[in-house]
Write a protein that holds these residues in place. Structure first.
Motif, short mmCIF file in Angstrom:
data_model
loop_
_atom_site.label_atom_id
_atom_site.label_comp_id
_atom_site.label_asym_id
_atom_site.label_seq_id
_atom_site.Cartn_x
_atom_site.Cartn_y
_atom_site.Cartn_z
N ARG A 138 -15.37 16.39 32.51
CA ARG A 138 -14.51 15.94 31.41
C ARG A 138 -13.14 15.43 31.86
NH1 ARG A 138 -15.82 17.76 26.24
NH2 ARG A 138 -13.63 17.90 25.66
N TRP A 139 -12.63 16.01 32.96
CA TRP A 139 -11.23 15.75 33.26
C TRP A 139 -10.99 15.84 34.75
CZ3 TRP A 139 -8.16 13.47 30.13
CH2 TRP A 139 -6.78 13.53 30.27
N GLY A 140 -9.78 15.48 35.19
CA GLY A 140 -9.45 15.56 36.61
C GLY A 140 -7.99 15.93 36.81
N GLY A 141 -7.66 16.22 38.05
CA GLY A 141 -6.26 16.42 38.41
C GLY A 141 -5.66 17.77 38.07
N GLN A 167 -6.80 6.52 36.71
CA GLN A 167 -6.39 7.92 36.92
C GLN A 167 -7.51 8.88 36.55
OE1 GLN A 167 -2.80 9.66 35.85
NE2 GLN A 167 -1.56 7.84 36.11
N LEU A 168 -8.12 8.61 35.41
CA LEU A 168 -9.18 9.52 34.95
C LEU A 168 -10.37 9.50 35.89
CD1 LEU A 168 -9.07 8.84 31.12
CD2 LEU A 168 -8.41 10.93 32.27
N ALA A 169 -10.65 8.33 36.43
CA ALA A 169 -11.83 8.22 37.28
C ALA A 169 -11.59 8.81 38.67
CB ALA A 169 -12.23 6.75 37.39
N GLU A 170 -10.38 8.66 39.17
CA GLU A 170 -10.14 9.00 40.57
C GLU A 170 -9.67 10.42 40.81
OE1 GLU A 170 -7.49 6.09 42.12
OE2 GLU A 170 -9.00 4.51 42.14
N HIS A 171 -9.00 11.00 39.83
CA HIS A 171 -8.39 12.29 40.12
C HIS A 171 -9.37 13.46 40.08
CE1 HIS A 171 -3.94 11.71 40.40
NE2 HIS A 171 -4.47 10.50 40.38
N LYS A 172 -9.32 14.25 41.11
CA LYS A 172 -10.19 15.42 41.21
C LYS A 172 -9.34 16.68 40.99
CE LYS A 172 -13.51 12.71 42.46
NZ LYS A 172 -14.28 12.19 41.35
N ALA A 213 -15.58 26.89 27.00
CA ALA A 213 -14.18 27.12 27.41
C ALA A 213 -13.64 25.85 28.08
CB ALA A 213 -14.09 28.31 28.36
N ALA A 214 -14.47 25.25 28.94
CA ALA A 214 -14.05 24.01 29.61
C ALA A 214 -13.83 22.90 28.58
CB ALA A 214 -15.11 23.59 30.62
N GLN A 215 -14.70 22.84 27.56
CA GLN A 215 -14.57 21.81 26.52
C GLN A 215 -13.28 22.01 25.73
OE1 GLN A 215 -18.24 22.64 24.56
NE2 GLN A 215 -19.36 21.04 25.67
N ILE A 216 -12.95 23.27 25.48
CA ILE A 216 -11.73 23.55 24.71
C ILE A 216 -10.49 23.26 25.56
CG2 ILE A 216 -10.35 25.46 23.75
CD1 ILE A 216 -13.04 26.71 22.85
N LEU A 217 -10.58 23.56 26.84
CA LEU A 217 -9.42 23.49 27.73
C LEU A 217 -8.90 22.08 27.95
CD1 LEU A 217 -7.64 25.35 29.42
CD2 LEU A 217 -9.19 24.98 31.34
N VAL A 218 -9.81 21.13 28.16
CA VAL A 218 -9.36 19.77 28.49
C VAL A 218 -10.04 18.73 27.60
CG1 VAL A 218 -8.82 20.22 30.92
CG2 VAL A 218 -11.14 19.57 30.29
N PRO A 219 -9.35 17.62 27.38
CA PRO A 219 -10.00 16.55 26.62
C PRO A 219 -11.08 15.89 27.46
CG PRO A 219 -7.81 15.88 27.34
CD PRO A 219 -7.99 17.27 27.80
N ASP A 220 -11.91 15.09 26.84
CA ASP A 220 -12.98 14.41 27.56
C ASP A 220 -12.48 13.03 27.99
OD1 ASP A 220 -15.24 13.26 28.54
OD2 ASP A 220 -16.55 13.87 26.90
#
Lengths: 365, 69
Positions: free
Chosen positions: A157-160, B50-55, A254-261
Protein backbone atom coordinates in the motif's frame (compact mmCIF):
# COMPACT_ATOMS: atom_id res chain seq x y z
CA UNK A 1 21.02 -53.75 56.91
CA UNK A 2 18.28 -51.46 58.18
CA UNK A 3 18.92 -47.75 57.55
CA UNK A 4 19.52 -45.53 60.50
CA UNK A 5 16.65 -43.12 61.28
CA UNK A 6 17.45 -39.46 60.56
CA UNK A 7 17.04 -37.33 63.59
CA UNK A 8 16.10 -33.72 62.87
CA UNK A 9 14.68 -30.77 64.68
CA UNK A 10 11.23 -29.50 63.52
CA UNK A 11 12.61 -26.53 61.58
CA UNK A 12 15.32 -28.68 60.11
CA UNK A 13 12.75 -31.26 59.08
CA UNK A 14 10.63 -28.59 57.40
CA UNK A 15 13.70 -27.20 55.58
CA UNK A 16 14.73 -30.66 54.37
CA UNK A 17 11.21 -31.43 53.16
CA UNK A 18 11.14 -28.14 51.27
CA UNK A 19 14.54 -28.89 49.79
CA UNK A 20 13.36 -32.32 48.62
CA UNK A 21 10.16 -30.84 47.19
CA UNK A 22 12.09 -28.15 45.33
CA UNK A 23 14.44 -30.78 43.92
CA UNK A 24 11.57 -33.04 42.93
CA UNK A 25 9.47 -30.28 41.32
CA UNK A 26 11.71 -27.56 39.95
CA UNK A 27 8.87 -26.45 37.64
CA UNK A 28 5.46 -27.51 38.80
CA UNK A 29 2.11 -26.70 37.24
CA UNK A 30 -1.10 -27.82 38.90
CA UNK A 31 -4.53 -27.66 37.36
CA UNK A 32 -7.68 -27.49 39.43
CA UNK A 33 -10.79 -25.57 40.37
CA UNK A 34 -10.57 -22.47 42.53
CA UNK A 35 -12.36 -22.49 45.86
CA UNK A 36 -12.40 -20.16 48.89
CA UNK A 37 -10.71 -17.35 46.98
CA UNK A 38 -9.90 -14.33 49.15
CA UNK A 39 -7.55 -11.36 49.28
CA UNK A 40 -6.14 -10.27 52.64
CA UNK A 41 -4.97 -6.71 53.34
CA UNK A 42 -5.20 -5.97 49.65
CA UNK A 43 -1.89 -7.76 49.15
CA UNK A 44 -2.11 -11.48 49.81
CA UNK A 45 -4.21 -13.92 47.81
CA UNK A 46 -5.36 -17.22 49.28
CA UNK A 47 -7.40 -19.90 47.58
CA UNK A 48 -7.79 -23.64 47.39
CA UNK A 49 -7.21 -25.66 44.29
CA UNK A 50 -9.28 -28.77 44.17
CA UNK A 51 -10.43 -31.66 42.07
CA UNK A 52 -12.83 -34.49 42.85
CA UNK A 53 -10.44 -36.21 45.23
CA UNK A 54 -8.24 -33.59 46.79
CA UNK A 55 -7.56 -29.99 47.81
CA UNK A 56 -4.38 -27.93 47.90
CA UNK A 57 -4.01 -24.57 49.63
CA UNK A 58 -2.47 -21.83 47.48
CA UNK A 59 -0.83 -18.52 48.31
CA UNK A 60 0.34 -15.67 46.08
CA UNK A 61 0.63 -11.88 46.10
CA UNK A 62 -1.89 -9.62 44.41
CA UNK A 63 0.94 -8.33 42.20
CA UNK A 64 1.52 -11.83 40.82
CA UNK A 65 -2.11 -12.35 39.94
CA UNK A 66 -2.33 -11.04 36.38
CA UNK A 67 -5.85 -12.21 35.58
CA UNK A 68 -9.00 -12.13 37.65
CA UNK A 69 -10.11 -15.46 39.13
CA UNK A 70 -13.01 -16.47 41.26
CA UNK A 71 -14.43 -19.56 42.88
CA UNK A 72 -15.44 -22.27 40.46
CA UNK A 73 -12.97 -21.26 37.76
CA UNK A 74 -10.63 -23.86 36.40
CA UNK A 75 -7.05 -22.62 36.49
CA UNK A 76 -3.49 -23.73 36.03
CA UNK A 77 -1.00 -22.47 38.59
CA UNK A 78 2.75 -22.46 38.32
CA UNK A 79 3.91 -22.92 41.87
CA UNK A 80 6.48 -24.17 44.31
CA UNK A 81 5.20 -26.76 46.81
CA UNK A 82 6.03 -25.72 50.31
CA UNK A 83 5.67 -26.86 53.86
CA UNK A 84 5.05 -23.83 56.06
CA UNK A 85 6.72 -23.31 59.44
CA UNK A 86 3.33 -24.25 60.90
CA UNK A 87 3.45 -27.63 59.19
CA UNK A 88 0.83 -26.80 56.62
CA UNK A 89 1.43 -27.89 53.04
CA UNK A 90 0.62 -25.31 50.40
CA UNK A 91 1.54 -24.11 46.94
CA UNK A 92 3.36 -20.79 46.66
CA UNK A 93 2.00 -19.61 43.36
CA UNK A 94 4.11 -17.62 40.89
CA UNK A 95 1.43 -17.32 38.27
CA UNK A 96 -2.10 -18.37 37.59
CA UNK A 97 -3.97 -18.56 34.32
CA UNK A 98 -7.47 -19.67 33.46
CA UNK A 99 -7.76 -23.10 31.93
CA UNK A 100 -10.42 -24.03 29.40
CA UNK A 101 -12.70 -21.89 27.34
CA UNK A 102 -15.23 -21.28 30.09
CA UNK A 103 -12.68 -20.00 32.57
CA UNK A 104 -10.90 -17.89 29.99
CA UNK A 105 -14.20 -16.28 29.10
CA UNK A 106 -15.12 -15.74 32.72
CA UNK A 107 -11.75 -14.17 33.49
CA UNK A 108 -12.06 -11.99 30.38
CA UNK A 109 -15.51 -10.78 31.45
CA UNK A 110 -14.40 -10.03 35.01
CA UNK A 111 -11.43 -7.95 33.88
CA UNK A 112 -13.44 -6.29 31.14
CA UNK A 113 -16.08 -5.17 33.67
CA UNK A 114 -13.40 -3.86 36.00
CA UNK A 115 -11.57 -1.86 33.32
CA UNK A 116 -14.83 -0.62 31.86
CA UNK A 117 -15.78 0.78 35.26
CA UNK A 118 -12.48 2.64 35.28
CA UNK A 119 -13.33 4.13 31.90
CA UNK A 120 -10.38 2.58 30.06
CA UNK A 121 -12.50 1.73 27.02
CA UNK A 122 -14.32 5.07 26.88
CA UNK A 123 -14.67 6.58 23.42
CA UNK A 124 -13.46 9.98 24.66
CA UNK A 125 -10.08 8.45 25.52
CA UNK A 126 -9.50 7.39 21.95
CA UNK A 127 -6.98 9.38 19.94
CA UNK A 128 -6.84 9.69 16.19
CA UNK A 129 -3.95 8.10 14.37
CA UNK A 130 -1.96 10.38 12.08
CA UNK A 131 -3.34 10.20 8.54
CA UNK A 132 0.07 9.56 7.04
CA UNK A 133 2.56 8.44 9.70
CA UNK A 134 6.26 8.39 8.94
CA UNK A 135 7.60 6.50 11.96
CA UNK A 136 5.93 3.34 13.18
CA UNK A 137 6.77 1.19 16.19
CA UNK A 138 5.67 -2.43 15.94
CA UNK A 139 5.43 -4.98 18.73
CA UNK A 140 5.06 -8.54 17.48
CA UNK A 141 6.87 -11.75 16.88
CA UNK A 142 8.83 -11.43 13.67
CA UNK A 143 8.28 -15.14 13.11
CA UNK A 144 4.50 -14.85 13.30
CA UNK A 145 2.33 -15.09 10.19
CA UNK A 146 0.42 -12.03 11.36
CA UNK A 147 3.59 -9.95 11.29
CA UNK A 148 4.40 -11.12 7.74
CA UNK A 149 0.86 -10.26 6.63
CA UNK A 150 1.14 -6.82 8.20
CA UNK A 151 4.45 -6.02 6.50
CA UNK A 152 3.24 -7.39 3.16
CA UNK A 153 0.09 -5.26 3.10
CA UNK A 154 2.02 -2.24 4.37
CA UNK A 155 4.52 -2.64 1.52
CA UNK A 156 1.80 -3.14 -1.07
CA UNK A 157 0.00 0.00 0.00
CA UNK A 158 2.71 2.47 0.88
CA UNK A 159 6.44 3.20 1.07
CA UNK A 160 9.05 5.20 2.88
CA UNK A 161 8.06 4.36 6.44
CA UNK A 162 10.65 4.08 9.17
CA UNK A 163 9.50 0.93 10.98
CA UNK A 164 11.05 -0.15 14.27
CA UNK A 165 10.12 -3.67 15.32
CA UNK A 166 10.33 -5.02 18.85
CA UNK A 167 10.43 -8.79 18.58
CA UNK A 168 8.55 -10.30 21.52
CA UNK A 169 6.64 -13.41 22.34
CA UNK A 170 2.99 -13.05 21.45
CA UNK A 171 1.64 -15.95 23.46
CA UNK A 172 2.45 -17.71 26.68
CA UNK A 173 3.20 -16.55 30.15
CA UNK A 174 6.21 -14.38 29.25
CA UNK A 175 4.46 -12.56 26.42
CA UNK A 176 2.63 -9.82 28.37
CA UNK A 177 5.74 -8.68 30.25
CA UNK A 178 7.81 -8.65 27.07
CA UNK A 179 5.21 -6.57 25.29
CA UNK A 180 4.94 -4.22 28.29
CA UNK A 181 8.72 -3.71 28.22
CA UNK A 182 8.56 -2.99 24.50
CA UNK A 183 5.76 -0.45 25.06
CA UNK A 184 7.86 1.22 27.75
CA UNK A 185 10.92 1.19 25.48
CA UNK A 186 9.09 2.94 22.65
CA UNK A 187 7.39 5.39 24.99
CA UNK A 188 10.67 6.39 26.56
CA UNK A 189 12.25 7.24 23.21
CA UNK A 190 13.42 10.82 22.88
CA UNK A 191 11.72 11.15 19.51
CA UNK A 192 8.82 8.72 19.77
CA UNK A 193 7.16 7.00 16.83
CA UNK A 194 3.93 8.36 15.37
CA UNK A 195 2.02 5.15 16.02
CA UNK A 196 2.52 2.08 18.19
CA UNK A 197 1.17 -1.10 16.60
CA UNK A 198 0.61 -4.41 18.38
CA UNK A 199 -0.12 -7.30 16.07
CA UNK A 200 -0.58 -11.02 16.22
CA UNK A 201 -2.25 -13.50 13.92
CA UNK A 202 -5.08 -15.83 14.81
CA UNK A 203 -4.97 -18.54 17.45
CA UNK A 204 -6.96 -20.26 20.14
CA UNK A 205 -8.45 -18.32 23.05
CA UNK A 206 -5.53 -19.57 25.13
CA UNK A 207 -3.03 -18.32 22.52
CA UNK A 208 -4.60 -14.87 22.56
CA UNK A 209 -4.90 -14.74 26.35
CA UNK A 210 -1.70 -12.68 26.61
CA UNK A 211 -3.64 -9.77 25.14
CA UNK A 212 -6.11 -9.96 28.00
CA UNK A 213 -3.42 -9.44 30.61
CA UNK A 214 -4.39 -6.59 32.92
CA UNK A 215 -0.96 -5.00 33.10
CA UNK A 216 -0.52 -5.15 29.35
CA UNK A 217 -3.93 -3.58 28.85
CA UNK A 218 -3.02 -0.80 31.28
CA UNK A 219 0.32 -0.27 29.53
CA UNK A 220 -1.47 0.16 26.20
CA UNK A 221 -3.91 2.58 27.83
CA UNK A 222 -0.99 4.55 29.28
CA UNK A 223 0.99 4.80 26.06
CA UNK A 224 1.73 8.37 25.07
CA UNK A 225 2.08 7.13 21.49
CA UNK A 226 -1.31 6.51 19.83
CA UNK A 227 -1.97 2.78 19.66
CA UNK A 228 -3.30 0.46 16.97
CA UNK A 229 -3.98 -3.15 17.94
CA UNK A 230 -4.71 -5.93 15.47
CA UNK A 231 -4.87 -9.30 17.14
CA UNK A 232 -6.30 -12.56 15.85
CA UNK A 233 -9.10 -12.88 13.36
CA UNK A 234 -12.07 -10.59 12.88
CA UNK A 235 -14.17 -12.44 15.46
CA UNK A 236 -11.48 -12.33 18.15
CA UNK A 237 -11.79 -9.44 20.56
CA UNK A 238 -9.21 -8.98 23.27
CA UNK A 239 -9.00 -6.36 25.98
CA UNK A 240 -5.92 -4.98 24.23
CA UNK A 241 -8.12 -4.37 21.19
CA UNK A 242 -10.71 -2.64 23.33
CA UNK A 243 -8.29 -0.31 25.08
CA UNK A 244 -6.37 0.64 21.94
CA UNK A 245 -6.98 4.00 20.33
CA UNK A 246 -7.87 2.14 17.15
CA UNK A 247 -8.78 -1.51 16.82
CA UNK A 248 -7.95 -3.45 13.68
CA UNK A 249 -9.78 -6.68 12.94
CA UNK A 250 -6.59 -8.43 11.81
CA UNK A 251 -2.90 -7.60 11.28
CA UNK A 252 -3.63 -7.04 7.57
CA UNK A 253 -6.43 -4.69 8.51
CA UNK A 254 -4.00 -2.85 10.82
CA UNK A 255 -1.79 -2.16 7.80
CA UNK A 256 -4.84 -0.94 5.85
CA UNK A 257 -5.80 1.41 8.66
CA UNK A 258 -2.25 2.65 9.19
CA UNK A 259 -1.41 3.90 5.71
CA UNK A 260 -3.32 5.07 2.65
CA UNK A 261 -3.22 2.99 -0.51
CA UNK A 262 -0.66 4.37 -2.96
CA UNK A 263 -2.66 2.94 -5.88
CA UNK A 264 -5.73 4.90 -4.76
CA UNK A 265 -3.63 8.04 -4.44
CA UNK A 266 -2.19 7.56 -7.93
CA UNK A 267 -5.72 7.10 -9.29
CA UNK A 268 -7.02 10.16 -7.48
CA UNK A 269 -3.97 12.18 -8.55
CA UNK A 270 -4.57 11.26 -12.18
CA UNK A 271 -8.23 12.14 -11.74
CA UNK A 272 -7.27 15.55 -10.36
CA UNK A 273 -4.98 16.26 -13.30
CA UNK A 274 -7.72 15.07 -15.67
CA UNK A 275 -10.16 17.50 -14.04
CA UNK A 276 -7.67 20.33 -14.55
CA UNK A 277 -7.29 19.39 -18.21
CA UNK A 278 -11.08 19.32 -18.58
CA UNK A 279 -11.42 22.69 -16.86
CA UNK A 280 -8.80 24.19 -19.20
CA UNK A 281 -10.41 22.64 -22.26
CA UNK A 282 -13.85 23.81 -21.18
CA UNK A 283 -12.60 27.37 -20.63
CA UNK A 284 -10.86 27.43 -24.00
CA UNK A 285 -13.98 26.06 -25.68
CA UNK A 286 -16.06 28.80 -24.09
CA UNK A 287 -13.61 31.42 -25.34
CA UNK A 288 -13.67 29.84 -28.81
CA UNK A 289 -17.50 29.81 -28.87
CA UNK A 290 -17.67 33.40 -27.61
CA UNK A 291 -15.14 34.55 -30.21
CA UNK A 292 -17.07 32.88 -33.01
CA UNK A 293 -20.27 34.43 -31.72
CA UNK A 294 -18.73 37.90 -31.61
CA UNK A 295 -17.31 37.50 -35.13
CA UNK A 296 -20.70 36.40 -36.42
CA UNK A 297 -22.36 39.42 -34.78
CA UNK A 298 -19.69 41.75 -36.23
CA UNK A 299 -20.17 40.27 -39.72
CA UNK A 300 -23.97 40.53 -39.53
CA UNK A 301 -23.74 44.10 -38.36
CA UNK A 302 -21.28 45.04 -41.14
CA UNK A 303 -23.48 43.28 -43.68
CA UNK A 304 -26.52 45.22 -42.57
CA UNK A 305 -24.65 48.57 -42.78
CA UNK A 306 -23.36 47.66 -46.23
CA UNK A 307 -26.89 46.89 -47.45
CA UNK A 308 -28.10 50.23 -46.13
CA UNK A 309 -25.27 52.03 -47.92
CA UNK A 310 -26.10 50.22 -51.14
CA UNK A 311 -29.73 51.28 -50.84
CA UNK A 312 -28.71 54.90 -50.28
CA UNK A 313 -26.37 54.73 -53.24
CA UNK A 314 -29.09 53.31 -55.42
CA UNK A 315 -31.44 56.12 -54.45
CA UNK A 316 -28.75 58.74 -55.12
CA UNK A 317 -28.04 57.22 -58.48
CA UNK A 318 -31.73 57.36 -59.36
CA UNK A 319 -31.86 60.99 -58.35
CA UNK A 320 -28.72 61.72 -60.30
CA UNK A 321 -30.10 59.91 -63.28
CA UNK A 322 -33.15 62.14 -63.24
CA UNK A 323 -30.89 65.17 -63.66
CA UNK A 324 -28.95 63.68 -66.61
CA UNK A 325 -29.34 66.07 -69.69
CA UNK A 326 -28.98 63.16 -72.07
CA UNK A 327 -32.07 61.60 -70.50
CA UNK A 328 -33.98 64.84 -71.19
CA UNK A 329 -32.69 64.92 -74.81
CA UNK A 330 -33.78 61.26 -75.15
CA UNK A 331 -37.29 62.35 -74.22
CA UNK A 332 -37.22 64.74 -77.32
CA UNK A 333 -36.10 67.95 -75.74
CA UNK A 334 -33.24 70.04 -77.19
CA UNK A 335 -30.65 72.37 -75.73
CA UNK A 336 -30.26 75.87 -77.27
CA UNK A 337 -26.90 77.64 -76.89
CA UNK A 338 -26.37 81.25 -77.91
CA UNK A 339 -28.16 84.58 -77.36
CA UNK A 340 -31.75 84.52 -78.49
CA UNK A 341 -32.20 87.60 -80.60
CA UNK A 342 -33.23 88.14 -84.19
CA UNK A 343 -30.40 87.55 -86.63
CA UNK A 344 -28.20 85.74 -84.04
CA UNK A 345 -26.61 82.38 -84.73
CA UNK A 346 -27.51 79.69 -82.21
CA UNK A 347 -26.68 76.05 -81.63
CA UNK A 348 -29.37 73.42 -81.12
CA UNK A 349 -28.45 70.12 -79.58
CA UNK A 350 -30.81 67.16 -79.75
CA UNK A 351 -30.18 63.62 -78.68
CA UNK A 352 -28.81 62.72 -82.10
CA UNK A 353 -27.87 66.07 -83.76
CA UNK A 354 -26.02 69.32 -83.32
CA UNK A 355 -27.71 72.01 -85.41
CA UNK A 356 -26.47 75.47 -86.29
CA UNK A 357 -29.44 77.87 -86.83
CA UNK A 358 -30.27 81.55 -87.19
CA UNK A 359 -32.93 83.32 -85.10
CA UNK A 360 -35.41 85.01 -87.38
CA UNK A 361 -37.87 86.40 -84.96
CA UNK A 362 -38.41 86.51 -81.24
CA UNK A 363 -41.76 87.16 -79.61
CA UNK A 364 -42.86 86.89 -76.02
CA UNK A 365 -45.49 84.27 -75.34
CA UNK B 1 6.21 10.11 4.84
CA UNK B 2 8.66 9.59 2.07
CA UNK B 3 10.58 12.60 0.77
CA UNK B 4 11.97 13.78 -2.54
CA UNK B 5 13.40 17.24 -3.19
CA UNK B 6 12.61 18.00 0.44
CA UNK B 7 8.88 17.68 -0.22
CA UNK B 8 6.80 14.93 1.28
CA UNK B 9 4.03 13.19 -0.61
CA UNK B 10 1.60 14.98 1.68
CA UNK B 11 3.06 18.36 0.71
CA UNK B 12 3.01 17.47 -2.98
CA UNK B 13 -0.60 16.36 -2.71
CA UNK B 14 -1.51 19.57 -0.90
CA UNK B 15 0.09 21.61 -3.70
CA UNK B 16 -1.78 19.58 -6.28
CA UNK B 17 -5.01 20.18 -4.40
CA UNK B 18 -4.34 23.93 -4.36
CA UNK B 19 -3.75 23.91 -8.10
CA UNK B 20 -6.99 22.03 -8.65
CA UNK B 21 -8.81 24.57 -6.49
CA UNK B 22 -7.38 27.34 -8.68
CA UNK B 23 -8.69 25.60 -11.80
CA UNK B 24 -12.14 25.43 -10.24
CA UNK B 25 -12.10 28.98 -8.87
CA UNK B 26 -12.96 32.38 -10.36
CA UNK B 27 -9.25 33.16 -10.48
CA UNK B 28 -8.88 30.84 -13.46
CA UNK B 29 -7.51 32.53 -16.56
CA UNK B 30 -6.70 30.68 -19.79
CA UNK B 31 -3.38 32.56 -20.00
CA UNK B 32 -2.18 31.00 -16.72
CA UNK B 33 -3.92 27.66 -17.18
CA UNK B 34 -1.31 26.09 -19.42
CA UNK B 35 1.54 26.86 -17.00
CA UNK B 36 -0.49 25.70 -14.02
CA UNK B 37 -1.46 22.52 -15.81
CA UNK B 38 2.19 21.80 -16.64
CA UNK B 39 3.03 22.35 -12.98
CA UNK B 40 0.24 19.97 -11.93
CA UNK B 41 1.45 17.28 -14.31
CA UNK B 42 4.95 17.56 -12.86
CA UNK B 43 3.59 17.28 -9.32
CA UNK B 44 1.52 14.23 -10.24
CA UNK B 45 4.55 12.58 -11.81
CA UNK B 46 6.60 13.32 -8.70
CA UNK B 47 3.93 11.80 -6.47
CA UNK B 48 3.76 8.67 -8.60
CA UNK B 49 7.53 8.32 -8.64
CA UNK B 50 7.79 8.71 -4.90
CA UNK B 51 5.06 6.18 -4.28
CA UNK B 52 6.57 3.69 -6.67
CA UNK B 53 10.19 4.00 -5.61
CA UNK B 54 10.18 4.42 -1.87
CA UNK B 55 10.63 1.34 0.26
CA UNK B 56 10.07 0.96 3.96
CA UNK B 57 13.05 0.92 6.22
CA UNK B 58 12.41 -1.90 8.65
CA UNK B 59 14.63 -2.27 11.70
CA UNK B 60 14.18 -5.22 14.02
CA UNK B 61 15.57 -4.03 17.33
CA UNK B 62 18.43 -6.05 18.75
CA UNK B 63 17.21 -5.26 22.20
CA UNK B 64 15.72 -8.22 24.02
CA UNK B 65 12.54 -7.76 25.96
CA UNK B 66 12.51 -11.07 27.81
CA UNK B 67 14.15 -9.73 30.96
CA UNK B 68 13.54 -6.59 32.93
CA UNK B 69 16.61 -4.35 32.99
Amino acid sequence: MASQPVKLGVSECIAVVNQVLAGAFPALEVEGEVASYKVNQGKFVFFDLKDSDGTLGCFMTVWQQRVPIEDGMKVIVRATPKLTPWGKFSLTVQSVRPSGEGSLKKSFELLKAKLQTEGLFAAERKRLLPAEPSRVAVISSTQAAGYADFIEILTQRWGGLDIQVAHTQVQGEAAPDQMIRAIEYFNQAEDPADVLVLIRGGGSADDLAAYNDERLVRAIAGSRIPTLVGVGHEVDVTLADMVADVRAATPSNAAQILVPDAREIITSTRERVRRMASATERALDEIRIDTRQWLRQAYDSADMHFDQLLDQLKSLRATLHAYDPQAVLRRGYAVLRGEIASGNQIEIMTEQQLIQAEVRDVKNR
Amino acid sequence: MSKTDNKTITQLRTELGELLAWFESDEFTPEQAVDKFTEAEALAAQIETQLAEHKHQITVLKKKFDEAE
